[in-house]
Design a protein around this motif. Structure first.
Motif, PDB file in Angstrom:
ATOM      1  N   CYS A   1     -52.712-102.654  64.108  1.00  0.00           N
ATOM      2  CA  CYS A   1     -51.482-103.287  63.924  1.00  0.00           C
ATOM      3  C   CYS A   1     -50.795-103.829  65.267  1.00  0.00           C
ATOM      4  N   VAL A   2     -51.722-104.372  66.102  1.00  0.00           N
ATOM      5  CA  VAL A   2     -51.232-104.900  67.367  1.00  0.00           C
ATOM      6  C   VAL A   2     -50.620-106.187  67.426  1.00  0.00           C
ATOM      7  N   HIS A   3     -51.442-106.943  66.409  1.00  0.00           N
ATOM      8  CA  HIS A   3     -50.621-108.590  66.413  1.00  0.00           C
ATOM      9  C   HIS A   3     -50.058-108.915  65.053  1.00  0.00           C
ATOM     10  N   CYS A   4     -49.442-107.861  64.420  1.00  0.00           N
ATOM     11  CA  CYS A   4     -48.852-108.339  63.208  1.00  0.00           C
ATOM     12  C   CYS A   4     -47.719-109.158  63.247  1.00  0.00           C
ATOM     13  N   SER A   5     -47.645-110.274  62.379  1.00  0.00           N
ATOM     14  CA  SER A   5     -46.420-111.191  62.277  1.00  0.00           C
ATOM     15  C   SER A   5     -45.491-110.467  61.598  1.00  0.00           C
ATOM     16  N   ASP A   6     -44.288-111.103  61.638  1.00  0.00           N
ATOM     17  CA  ASP A   6     -43.033-110.596  61.153  1.00  0.00           C
ATOM     18  C   ASP A   6     -43.213-110.265  59.527  1.00  0.00           C
ATOM     19  N   GLU A   7     -43.965-111.321  58.793  1.00  0.00           N
ATOM     20  CA  GLU A   7     -44.097-110.983  57.529  1.00  0.00           C
ATOM     21  C   GLU A   7     -44.961-110.005  57.211  1.00  0.00           C
ATOM     22  N   GLU A   8     -46.026-109.687  58.084  1.00  0.00           N
ATOM     23  CA  GLU A   8     -46.921-108.513  58.127  1.00  0.00           C
ATOM     24  C   GLU A   8     -45.876-107.146  58.126  1.00  0.00           C
ATOM     25  N   ILE A   9     -45.244-107.172  59.089  1.00  0.00           N
ATOM     26  CA  ILE A   9     -44.412-106.048  59.431  1.00  0.00           C
ATOM     27  C   ILE A   9     -43.688-105.649  58.213  1.00  0.00           C
ATOM     28  N   ALA A  10     -42.817-106.810  57.753  1.00  0.00           N
ATOM     29  CA  ALA A  10     -42.029-106.596  56.385  1.00  0.00           C
ATOM     30  C   ALA A  10     -42.985-105.902  55.396  1.00  0.00           C
ATOM     31  N   LEU A  11     -44.248-106.446  55.232  1.00  0.00           N
ATOM     32  CA  LEU A  11     -44.920-105.686  54.085  1.00  0.00           C
ATOM     33  C   LEU A  11     -45.288-104.470  54.320  1.00  0.00           C
ATOM     34  N   LEU A  12     -45.557-103.911  55.862  1.00  0.00           N
ATOM     35  CA  LEU A  12     -45.972-102.556  56.003  1.00  0.00           C
ATOM     36  C   LEU A  12     -44.592-101.853  55.456  1.00  0.00           C
ATOM     37  N   GLN A  13     -43.607-102.188  55.849  1.00  0.00           N
ATOM     38  CA  GLN A  13     -42.212-101.433  55.685  1.00  0.00           C
ATOM     39  C   GLN A  13     -42.252-101.357  54.122  1.00  0.00           C
ATOM     40  N   LYS A  14     -42.136-102.418  53.403  1.00  0.00           N
ATOM     41  CA  LYS A  14     -41.943-102.490  51.913  1.00  0.00           C
ATOM     42  C   LYS A  14     -42.927-101.536  51.262  1.00  0.00           C
ATOM     43  N   ARG A  15     -44.507-101.620  51.668  1.00  0.00           N
ATOM     44  CA  ARG A  15     -45.226-100.962  50.927  1.00  0.00           C
ATOM     45  C   ARG A  15     -45.450 -99.528  51.488  1.00  0.00           C
ATOM     46  N   GLY A  16     -44.448 -99.104  52.702  1.00  0.00           N
ATOM     47  CA  GLY A  16     -44.759 -97.896  53.197  1.00  0.00           C
ATOM     48  C   GLY A  16     -46.241 -97.461  53.501  1.00  0.00           C
ATOM     49  N   VAL A  17     -46.957 -98.461  54.193  1.00  0.00           N
ATOM     50  CA  VAL A  17     -48.250 -98.278  54.742  1.00  0.00           C
ATOM     51  C   VAL A  17     -47.970 -97.665  55.940  1.00  0.00           C
ATOM     52  N   TYR A  18     -48.939 -96.640  56.314  1.00  0.00           N
ATOM     53  CA  TYR A  18     -48.906 -95.827  57.871  1.00  0.00           C
ATOM     54  C   TYR A  18     -49.688 -96.865  58.786  1.00  0.00           C
ATOM     55  N   VAL A  19     -48.785 -97.101  59.881  1.00  0.00           N
ATOM     56  CA  VAL A  19     -49.481 -97.879  61.047  1.00  0.00           C
ATOM     57  C   VAL A  19     -50.363 -96.559  61.778  1.00  0.00           C
ATOM     58  N   VAL A  20     -51.477 -96.688  62.231  1.00  0.00           N
ATOM     59  CA  VAL A  20     -51.968 -95.772  63.313  1.00  0.00           C
ATOM     60  C   VAL A  20     -52.205 -96.386  64.499  1.00  0.00           C
ATOM     61  N   HIS A  21     -51.368 -96.127  65.612  1.00  0.00           N
ATOM     62  CA  HIS A  21     -51.425 -96.385  66.858  1.00  0.00           C
ATOM     63  C   HIS A  21     -52.510 -95.861  67.666  1.00  0.00           C
ATOM     64  N   CYS A  22     -53.259 -96.836  68.172  1.00  0.00           N
ATOM     65  CA  CYS A  22     -54.648 -96.332  68.792  1.00  0.00           C
ATOM     66  C   CYS A  22     -54.671 -96.991  70.317  1.00  0.00           C
ATOM     67  N   SER A  23     -53.651 -96.535  71.243  1.00  0.00           N
ATOM     68  CA  SER A  23     -53.419 -97.112  72.365  1.00  0.00           C
ATOM     69  C   SER A  23     -54.584 -97.093  73.214  1.00  0.00           C
TER      70      SER A  23
END
Lengths: 431, 431
Positions: free
Chosen positions: A273-295
């Motif tokens: 989730c490095v380059h997510c658009s605002d719409e994708e971030i809203a969808l992540l939030q709405k669906r409760g999808v886990y972001v895995v940060h892989c620095s």
């Protein structure tokens, strides 16, 4: 009398107990006890309560004791090539180095050799739970699950699905046969293993035809399995997905249109989730999808830096991933430090409003944050799964007294798996 | 007959020999010999030439053999606080954590304890040469030099000069007394040590009055000493220097106006150079000043990422620094990997024309690049100082055959000091 009511597996560990209470609140009991009853924590105490008098108590002699770490994203077959081929971006890297390596796992003898090394390394690390990509090969994936089962760690393992855009010797022939193979793998693994469970694993949108994704949704409905995949890691990849799915408003939507982007009973992990658009971030939030940060992965493949402060502020569930082997290190100590470090560079170079991550926050993400994907896991608060690691940092020499908080911070930067001297999962000693 | 003409200390090491020939050209002799004659390399050979028949030869059994690494910038007193206090930017970090720690070195007993740990760690690392900041205290600095002398490593050590803007218990009383103390320290150390030499070390412009800088120039003329300092690390620091030196067109010029920015016989090291202006870069180039790239430090203190590709393209001499303890790791393996990693993020986030660093380039910077500050050092080409490290990477398990180049790349990411199993400096075995 009270002792008679206690579950069989009741014991305490004594040492410097550190655990998260909230994303920003770290509790430290500098000379405390954490008590296990059965498979769960009965809480942390500054002195052992009277009702526990006489239970087994391991005095670690001032070692640090943490909840075990959860690694939410890693590729077991890539352990063999860790620290190699770090000179390309994602798509070239996959085709040049990774697909040829993963193709080797058709050979069970190679898989046995490689996966044994991986399972041993994971056991010796401070990780107690992990979500793992295997390859598309069922026999090798079952072998990996068998080896992980023996470690006692709790893992979700995915036979990878990929039926397009890969290479001839690493691609499922078509959606129908991929689905059939996947179902037989799920059935086999559901009945064979206790600690290891299957997780649906479409590699990423470019690798999976629409027909395959539709089949995976049917399989998910039938078996109620969680799902892991990759999202918006690299700009070329994002552009490719746009071309492949012209009707989807974004990469996230390309999963969502199949119902494979988070459901209440089948949680979803999306790495990067490095380059997510605002719409994708809203969808992540709405669906409760886990972001895995892989620095480190995002650094090594020059993908960029994920806007983790934004995800935290939005309350999107998040954990950390080593992303072995785009990340070269299995150690979650390193993963935590990397996450702090890249968040500082993000603040410096990309967004001055994005406050860098703190020690407390990355510790939370590596324990409670990622652990919550497995349920009540990643803390020592009462009722949490008793996953614990004992860390002896006495080899990290210093001339002055250090507080427990200082020892913890130092471990993020200097901690290695060799410092892990004990590990418990669901109350069972595994190391 | 020929053997009689060879210097006493003539021997060979056999193994996988890797060394730089140019910034982008790495030579590898997969089953070769590097020969030492006296203090110098006599070259690398695929088979031992006839004239060396019968000399001592250590067969390392397939270990990797490199020229020793040069760490061009680190702070010995900060080893005690490595991995701690990584939550501030430069100026606050100095005042909150570092100055109070350095003030402790007034106490020789503390210095003995802390510097002994540091010297032992440096000896065990893959570093053979280093440029080191001590503190302003002469007795502790001489003690550090004594401990380093015993390691056999070649080091330049600086008693730090700072007569303003620090804290009362870590500041020289005035320029005159600072100069007097510095001269007596130089005299003492020049006659006492063989492997350790003094280097002039004004901390940075904000810490040094004009009068002190003038005195240091006089001292440099008298003793012909090299100089090390910091340049353009952090934006607040750069702004502070602008206010302190309104007549200097830039931070670099604030050193240059005292003649302390590179002379042909007194080379100069400037750590960081993250925020240099075009004019400063032109001056670095004109004066032949060494840039020391301290990637992890610049990340940990959220300073930014130095434009290293630009410095390389401009032919500015450059090496790498751990910058212990703004960098948490002494290991030059880690320093090399960090340099590659941040160069990728720089490319991604700051400048798409700045090609990321390669394995060959960082290996060059850690060996020949930085080594050149010490003369003909950092390669195995004939005539170079025989500094060598033997690295046993067999503990880094893998299931497949690896080439020598792959083993080297992997070491950058996974190598640790424990993998160093032998070390030579100027032909002498030190480990």
């Amino acid at each position: 009398m009270e002792k008679r009511d206690m579950p069989k597996n009741t014991f305490a560990l004594k040492g410097v107990i550190c655990y998260s209470q909230t994303p920003s609140r770290l509790a430290i009991e500098p000379d405390g006890y954490v008590v296990c009853e059965g498979q769960k924590s009965a809480g942390v105490f500054s002195g052992l309560p009277a009702q526990y008098a006489g239970i087994d108590c391991l005095d670690t002699g001032g070692c640090l004791i943490f909840p075990g770490f959860t690694d939410l994203h890693l590729h077991a077959p890539q352990y063999a090539v860790r620290g190699l081929g770090m000179d390309m971006e994602l798509l070239d890297w996959l085709h040049t180095y990774i697909f040829p390596e993963e193709a080797k796992y058709r050979d069970l003898a190679y898989a046995q050799k490689a996966y044994s090394l991986f399972a041993e390394a994971l056991l010796k690390s401070a990780t107690t739970r992990a979500c793992i990509f295997a390859t598309l090969h069922v026999p090798a994936t079952l072998l990996l699950m068998e080896l992980l089962e023996q470690t006692g760690l709790i893992t979700l393992v995915g036979k990878v699905n990929m039926d397009r855009n890969a290479v001839p010797n690493l691609q499922e022939p078509d959606a129908q046969s991929a689905a059939k193979t996947t179902v037989s793998w799920i059935r086999e693994s559901l009945c064979r293993f206790k600690n290891v469970k299957p997780i649906l694993t479409p590699r990423f949108i470019p690798s999976c035809s629409d027909a395959l994704m539709q089949s995976l949704k049917k399989i998910q409905r039938a078996y109620r399995l969680p799902l892991q995949s990759h999202l918006s890691e690299n700009t070329e990849e994002v552009e490719w997905v746009r071309r492949l799915c012209p009707d989807a408003p974004g990469y996230a939507h390309a999963y969502d249109r199949f119902g494979l982007f988070g459901t209440p009973d089948c949680p979803t992990l999306m790495a990067h989730c490095v380059h997510c658009s605002d719409e994708e971030i809203a969808l992540l939030q709405k669906r409760g999808v886990y972001v895995v940060h892989c620095s480190q992965s995002n650094t090594n493949l020059a993908s960029g830096i994920a806007p983790v402060r934004r995800y935290l502020d939005a309350g999107i569930p998040m954990g950390l991933g080593s992303d072995m082997a785009a990340g070269a290190h299995l150690s979650m100590f390193r993963v935590m430090a990397d996450s702090i470090q890249t968040s500082k560079l993000y603040w410096n170079l990309a967004d001055r409003s994005a406050k860098p991550l703190t020690v407390e926050e990355v510790f939370y993400l590596a324990t409670m944050g990622g652990g919550s994907f497995f349920g009540k896991t990643g803390s020592f608060a009462e009722g949490y799964a008793f996953d614990a690691v004992i860390v002896d940092d006495s080899g990290l020499t210093h001339p002055q007294p250090l507080t427990a908080r200082q020892r913890l911070e130092r471990l993020l930067y200097l901690g290695q798996d060799k410092h892990v001297v004990g590990k418990y999962v669901n109350g069972q000693k595994v190391l």
